[in-house]
Design an enzyme around this catalytic site. Sequence first.
Site, PDB file in Angstrom:
ATOM      1  N   GLU A  54     -21.794 -18.376  63.230  1.00 31.31           N
ATOM      2  CA  GLU A  54     -21.256 -19.310  62.084  1.00 31.31           C
ATOM      3  C   GLU A  54     -22.611 -20.035  61.428  1.00 31.31           C
ATOM      4  OE1 GLU A  54     -18.904 -23.293  61.120  1.00 31.31           O
ATOM      5  OE2 GLU A  54     -18.466 -22.259  63.306  1.00 31.31           O
ATOM      6  N   ASP A  58     -23.926 -19.052  57.598  1.00 29.92           N
ATOM      7  CA  ASP A  58     -23.757 -20.186  56.503  1.00 29.92           C
ATOM      8  C   ASP A  58     -24.903 -19.935  55.892  1.00 29.92           C
ATOM      9  OD1 ASP A  58     -22.780 -22.606  55.366  1.00 29.92           O
ATOM     10  OD2 ASP A  58     -24.339 -23.375  56.307  1.00 29.92           O
ATOM     11  N   ASP A 126     -14.794 -20.235  59.189  1.00 30.56           N
ATOM     12  CA  ASP A 126     -16.116 -20.118  60.335  1.00 30.56           C
ATOM     13  C   ASP A 126     -16.356 -18.798  60.786  1.00 30.56           C
ATOM     14  OD1 ASP A 126     -16.083 -22.946  60.088  1.00 30.56           O
ATOM     15  OD2 ASP A 126     -15.165 -23.217  62.048  1.00 30.56           O
ATOM     16  N   GLU A 129     -18.087 -16.774  58.164  1.00 27.12           N
ATOM     17  CA  GLU A 129     -19.375 -17.038  58.072  1.00 27.12           C
ATOM     18  C   GLU A 129     -20.267 -16.367  59.565  1.00 27.12           C
ATOM     19  OE1 GLU A 129     -19.572 -21.134  55.750  1.00 27.12           O
ATOM     20  OE2 GLU A 129     -19.571 -21.178  57.860  1.00 27.12           O
TER      21      GLU A 129
END
Length: 233
Positions: A54, A58, A126, A129
């Site tokens: 994650e 991101d 989450d 990502e």
Amino acid sequence: MSDLPPETRDWLNSVGFAVKNEAVWLEALTHGSFNSGSNAARSETADIDYQRLEFLGDRVLGLSVASWLYGAIRGQEGQLSQRLNALVSGSICARIARTIGVPDHIRLGKQAREDGGADSDNILGDVMEALIGASFLDNGYDATRTVIYRLWEKELAGDAGKAKHPKSALQEWAAGNRRAMPRYEVIDRSGPDHAARFTVKVSIHKVGEAEATASSKGAAEKLAAQAFLEQFG
């Protein structure tokens, strides 16, 4: 050995995520709650969850969207940042996760699933990502960016992060409708200096006018422009 179910592999491939190393995709779909109780006892990958991926995803998502915005929009840094923050937000990531069917493939602990974890915006955002992070590791940046642009196509073409200041919006409305530019005028000021109240009138010739009151001239102008747009826009 990977525990990635064949149906999950097929789903990932159908979405556009080319699966080579199954373990990284399994990690991206594993919530921390899965690593407890009987689930952990049965799994050879009981020490993993999606948090590290994650973190990586991101950054990959942010770079991909920032690159697109830079090439597509002739705006200032503030405008670009506003759109970027909206487009990579958890709520949009969760929306796209639902669209592509992520909830059916998340590995959750029994209690987390019963508590609605598979439909949680936080978890879905989450995991989305994390999948991007897995794609970056398994397929590289270019391939991952291509998938992001396809999945985010409607969002990139939409209005996320495009909210304008009412005064700017009113000026654009006037120009677009071949009207005179808005004229702002303070028509009343009351109260002591430390608690002043300003009433502002905004008018456009041959259209109309609107008024608003606030604790500063700027705030009153903003509210007046908003009121004008609501009445005449």
